[in-house]
Design a protein around this motif. Structure first.
Motif, mmCIF file in Angstrom:
data_model
loop_
_atom_site.group_PDB
_atom_site.id
_atom_site.type_symbol
_atom_site.label_atom_id
_atom_site.label_comp_id
_atom_site.label_asym_id
_atom_site.label_seq_id
_atom_site.Cartn_x
_atom_site.Cartn_y
_atom_site.Cartn_z
ATOM 1 N N GLU A 213 -58.197 -25.942 22.157
ATOM 2 C CA GLU A 213 -57.966 -27.354 22.133
ATOM 3 C C GLU A 213 -57.057 -26.955 20.064
ATOM 4 O OE1 GLU A 213 -57.668 -31.396 21.293
ATOM 5 O OE2 GLU A 213 -58.503 -29.998 20.053
ATOM 6 N N ILE A 214 -57.622 -26.408 19.302
ATOM 7 C CA ILE A 214 -57.219 -26.424 18.266
ATOM 8 C C ILE A 214 -56.093 -25.566 17.902
ATOM 9 C CG2 ILE A 214 -57.662 -23.950 17.446
ATOM 10 C CD1 ILE A 214 -58.119 -25.104 15.023
ATOM 11 N N ALA A 275 -58.615 -24.676 30.160
ATOM 12 C CA ALA A 275 -57.403 -23.282 31.051
ATOM 13 C C ALA A 275 -56.343 -24.492 30.731
ATOM 14 C CB ALA A 275 -57.360 -23.492 32.826
ATOM 15 N N LEU A 276 -56.100 -25.777 30.715
ATOM 16 C CA LEU A 276 -55.521 -26.470 30.992
ATOM 17 C C LEU A 276 -54.652 -26.973 29.032
ATOM 18 C CD1 LEU A 276 -56.523 -29.272 33.245
ATOM 19 C CD2 LEU A 276 -53.766 -27.942 32.940
ATOM 20 N N TYR A 277 -56.025 -27.227 27.941
ATOM 21 C CA TYR A 277 -55.760 -27.097 26.898
ATOM 22 C C TYR A 277 -54.866 -25.701 26.231
ATOM 23 C CZ TYR A 277 -59.235 -30.998 26.300
ATOM 24 O OH TYR A 277 -59.703 -33.037 26.235
ATOM 25 N N LEU A 278 -55.344 -24.864 26.781
ATOM 26 C CA LEU A 278 -55.215 -23.727 26.384
ATOM 27 C C LEU A 278 -53.240 -23.549 26.698
ATOM 28 C CD1 LEU A 278 -54.882 -20.806 25.229
ATOM 29 C CD2 LEU A 278 -55.361 -19.888 27.193
ATOM 30 N N ALA A 279 -52.563 -24.273 27.724
ATOM 31 C CA ALA A 279 -51.264 -24.617 28.506
ATOM 32 C C ALA A 279 -50.773 -25.232 27.348
ATOM 33 C CB ALA A 279 -51.510 -24.538 29.917
ATOM 34 N N GLY A 343 -58.386 -33.997 34.230
ATOM 35 C CA GLY A 343 -57.783 -34.949 34.958
ATOM 36 C C GLY A 343 -56.836 -35.472 33.722
ATOM 37 N N ILE A 344 -57.128 -35.537 32.448
ATOM 38 C CA ILE A 344 -57.109 -36.387 31.644
ATOM 39 C C ILE A 344 -55.763 -34.776 30.453
ATOM 40 C CG2 ILE A 344 -56.972 -36.508 29.097
ATOM 41 C CD1 ILE A 344 -59.452 -38.824 30.062
ATOM 42 N N ALA A 345 -56.753 -33.456 30.715
ATOM 43 C CA ALA A 345 -55.722 -32.467 29.725
ATOM 44 C C ALA A 345 -54.613 -32.265 30.702
ATOM 45 C CB ALA A 345 -56.902 -31.197 30.405
#
Length: 780
Positions: A213-214, A275-279, A343-345
């Motif tokens: 996230e960071i 996974a989505l935050y990292l991407a 979903g938000i990510a």
């Protein structure tokens, strides 16, 4: 306009289109204004009240007392002499509840930027002061670690979420900066970021956080403040990922994406939100550093996950235990996890890809996910939420009782007022407060409209100031009116996305300068007061799943425009549930009153064993079973009428086989199967001897919704042109007729006096033609 008020949640230094800030776009009506108003009037206060009640905000007060006491002792020359027994080490909630306070601060900041409110401003300032008071002299700020009686700082990077919480603080600071205020929270965030740089920068420890996230937060803080060190630190975190710096996890290193370098991964996997935050963070780093290889890897991961691991609602994640992606095509409806935060990510990643590439498929997935997955989470009154979003509820939820009690975060038939892990309510709050900034973008010479509703865009372009009003009752209706209120005396471009579900169909009030299946562009000199009118064909249609999604094989879904519809038990006759039904796709109808369909209930045959020697047919295939006419509702509205059963995928009841099975696993631009029984004037459809294949005549009426070509990422052998019997089948017409015909009303799978299915030798057809490779079929 001040540059500080441009950009919204994301503002890349370079992009195809420029995102708009809170001062440039305002929602003025329709479903989105209603949702934003409920969020402002109810949800923000609901989150604040709950976090006060369960002690999550009080964690900062307890930490502040320790910080104050330690500072006083240091002033007396007694640094390090704090008595652990005299310190309140109590902590309410799980380790990462600080992040919920930060997401609420972010939501408040965006809401204040949208519409100033003195009461909300006072609440924001009071909460900000309590957070700031807990910051330690070296910048560290966390309520779960670092005090006497608590674990040491950074002693549990795998699951402690310290850096994850800092990321949400940085995003709260960006929201405050982008709404024109460089005050307390941005100052606190800078001190934390400087501390993290010292701890984990080039000369610090080589480590990453177990929950990404960071990374994206640091990049955005760098963009908002101009501090290049934050971008360098984000780049380090991305490059370190996959090197195995995190300790072992029961679900494996892939759970928190530490098994492979980001640029070597080919699809999104592991814990879905992680996974989505990292991407998103990796794409931000790639954009700012010019790393085209990394950007290409993220685009490929998105495409693979959309084509093989995404629900029809845009939801992500099919595993409950680890909240993770499943294998390709592992998309069970009744066990869908489809977490709201995932979903938000997904929206956050797709938005970054849209800005970077300018491709409409990313806006298509944003629309699908917002209107179906994300809006399904909050109850109509804004006081209860879904953490997970099933697509098939088999049992009614318990009757709502005392909503002052915490709910389990994942398993619920009805929405919960608050959860022991309440990441979703605050995520919904910040998303709704900022959702307008996902609707449109600008360029030097024009405006691009990506989402539809009622909103006003006012921006300073290179060619001069431009203001347009977008008016529509979307998604209920497909008419969009764009009125130019202010424009320079120069050529202006107004670009509109053609939704993927429309199949390229759109009526326009004038001929566009450019037109594709994905967009319309009007380019000319406009005058104030002029309008453009575009109409997309919003009507009910049937959608069939890819045959590889075995959990829903033999079913169909109903969509209308961008909305997925659901069958809910309150609309059925008494004593009926959705679990014992089949539906007839040929009976689908829609009008101003809604969407209706015929359903059949299986007869009660008293069988003692639910397994048979021969295939069974669905109810209604031979006139058996009870029939009822019922309505369907938009999926996101379900469970607002009390306990209910619900399903989105309906078992086929008609004796006819699927009539529009153009292959489109839940993709960003899914094909749109034709509406049954098209109105007079619509194109004619002719069937070959294989009923599941359609042939469309050239010159069809633009009122009809033709199937789109499948996305280019699909294997050629899955495309209509390459299906057996399709127009691209090299075997010709004889090969199609060999498959035989079936009489009307005949069940091809049911024996009992009817023609037994002919099963040819598996190699018989292959021996009649040269062997050739299957085009792009990686599944075997």
């Amino acid at each position: 306009m001040s540059s500080a008020k441009q950009g919204g949640p994301v503002r890349p230094s370079t992009s195809v289109w420029r995102p708009l800030g809170p001062g440039e776009i305002t929602i003025t009506g329709g479903i989105w204004q209603h949702k934003q108003q409920v969020n402002a009037d109810t949800t923000l206060g609901h989150c604040l009240t709950w976090m006060e009640r369960v002690g999550w905000i009080g964690n900062f007060d307890r930490t502040a007392r320790y910080v104050t006491g330690a500072a006083a002792l240091a002033d007396d020359g007694l640094a390090g002499a704090v008595d652990a027994g005299a310190v309140d080490a109590e902590h309410a909630g799980i380790e990462f509840v600080d992040s919920e306070v930060y997401k609420l601060l972010e939501a408040m900041a965006w809401e204040l930027g949208r519409e100033p409110n003195p009461l909300l401003e006072r609440r924001y300032q009071a909460l900000a002061r309590r957070v700031a008071a807990a910051q330690q002299p070296d910048g560290y700020l966390h309520t779960s670690f670092g005090r006497p009686g608590q674990p040491a700082r950074y002693s549990n990077l795998e699951t402690g979420h310290e850096l994850y919480c800092f990321g949400h603080l940085f995003q709260a600071a960006v929201a405050r900066l982008r709404t024109g205020h460089d005050d307390l929270i941005p100052q606190v965030a800078r001190r934390v970021a400087d501390h993290v740089y010292e701890e984990f920068g080039p000369d610090g420890r080589v480590a990453v956080c177990g929950h990404p996230e960071i990374e994206m937060a640091l990049v955005e803080l760098a963009r908002a403040t101009g501090e290049d060190r934050y971008l360098k630190l984000a780049t380090l975190f991305i490059e370190r990922r996959g090197a195995g710096t995190l300790g072992p996890h029961p679900f494996g290193q892939g759970y928190f994406q530490d098994d492979k370098p980001v640029r070597d991964v080919r699809t999104l996997r592991g814990h879905a939100v992680r996974a989505l935050y990292l991407a998103s963070g990796a794409l931000d780093v790639a954009t700012e550093t010019g790393d085209t290889e990394l950007a290409a890897a993220i685009r490929a991961q998105w495409a693979s996950a959309v084509a093989r691991r995404t629900y029809i609602t845009g939801g992500i994640g099919s595993h409950h235990l680890d909240e993770a992606f499943g294998a390709d095509f592992e998309l069970p409806a009744d066990r869908a996890f489809s977490e709201t935060c995932a979903g938000i990510a997904s929206v956050m990643l797709s938005w970054r890809l849209l800005l970077a590439a300018g491709e409409d498929k990313y806006a298509d997935l944003i629309e699908r996910t917002l209107l179906n997955n994300v809006l399904a989470s909050p109850r109509a009154d804004g006081r209860a939420f879904y953490y997970a979003n099933t697509l098939h509820q088999r049992t009614p939820g318990a009757v709502a009782g005392d909503e002052s009690q915490l709910s389990h975060r994942a398993e619920a038939g009805l929405r919960g007022a608050w959860f022991d892990v309440s990441c979703c309510p605050t995520n919904v709050a910040r998303t709704l407060a900022s959702v307008a900034m996902y609707f449109a973008t600008a360029s030097d010479d024009g405006i691009q409209l990506h989402q539809y509703g009622d909103y006003r865009v006012s921006s300073e372009l290179a060619c001069g100031p431009v203001t347009v009003q977008v008016s529509s009752d979307y998604p209920a209706h497909g008419e969009i009116v764009i009125t130019v209120a202010e424009t320079p005396p120069a050529e202006l471009s107004i670009r509109l996305r053609v939704p993927g579900w429309a199949g390229g169909a759109a009526e326009t009030s004038e001929e566009p300068a450019a037109r594709t299946d994905g967009h319309l562009e009007f380019r000319r000199v406009f005058r104030a007061g002029e309008s453009l009118r575009v109409v997309f064909p919003v009507r009910a249609r049937v959608t069939y799943p890819d045959v590889r999604i075995d959990a829903v094989r033999g079913t169909f879904a109903v969509e209308r425009g961008p909305l997925v519809f659901a069958l809910e038990s309150p609309d059925l006759p008494p004593e009926w549930t959705v679990n014992e039904l089949a539906a007839d796709p040929d009976s689908l109808a829609s009008d101003e009153a809604g969407v209706t369909i015929d359903v059949y209930r299986h007869g009660q045959d008293g069988q003692a064993w639910p397994y048979y020697a021969r295939p069974q047919c669905s109810a209604g295939q031979h006139g058996d079973g009870e029939r009822a006419r019922t309505r369907l509702i938009p999926y996101h509205q379900w469970a607002n009428r009390g306990p209910a059963t619900m399903r989105t995928w309906l078992p086929l009841a008609s004796s006819a086989t699927p009539s529009g099975s153009s292959p489109h696993p839940s993709s960003a631009r899914p094909a749109a199967p034709p509406v049954p029984s098209p109105a007079k004037g619509a194109e004619d459809l002719t069937r070959n001897t294989r009923p599941s294949v359609l042939r469309r005549r050239v010159g069809a009426s633009p009122d009809h919704q033709p199937p789109l070509s499948p996305p280019s990422s699909l294997p050629d052998s899955r495309r209509p042109d390459h299906r057996r019997g399709g127009p691209g089948d090299r075997r010709g017409r004889r090969g199609r007729h060999r498959r035989g015909r079936r009489r009307a009303g005949q069940c091809r799978d049911h024996p009992g006096g009817r023609r037994q299915p002919v099963v040819p030798h598996r190699h018989a057809r292959r021996l009649r033609r040269p062997l050739r490779a299957r085009h792009g079929d990686s599944s075997g």
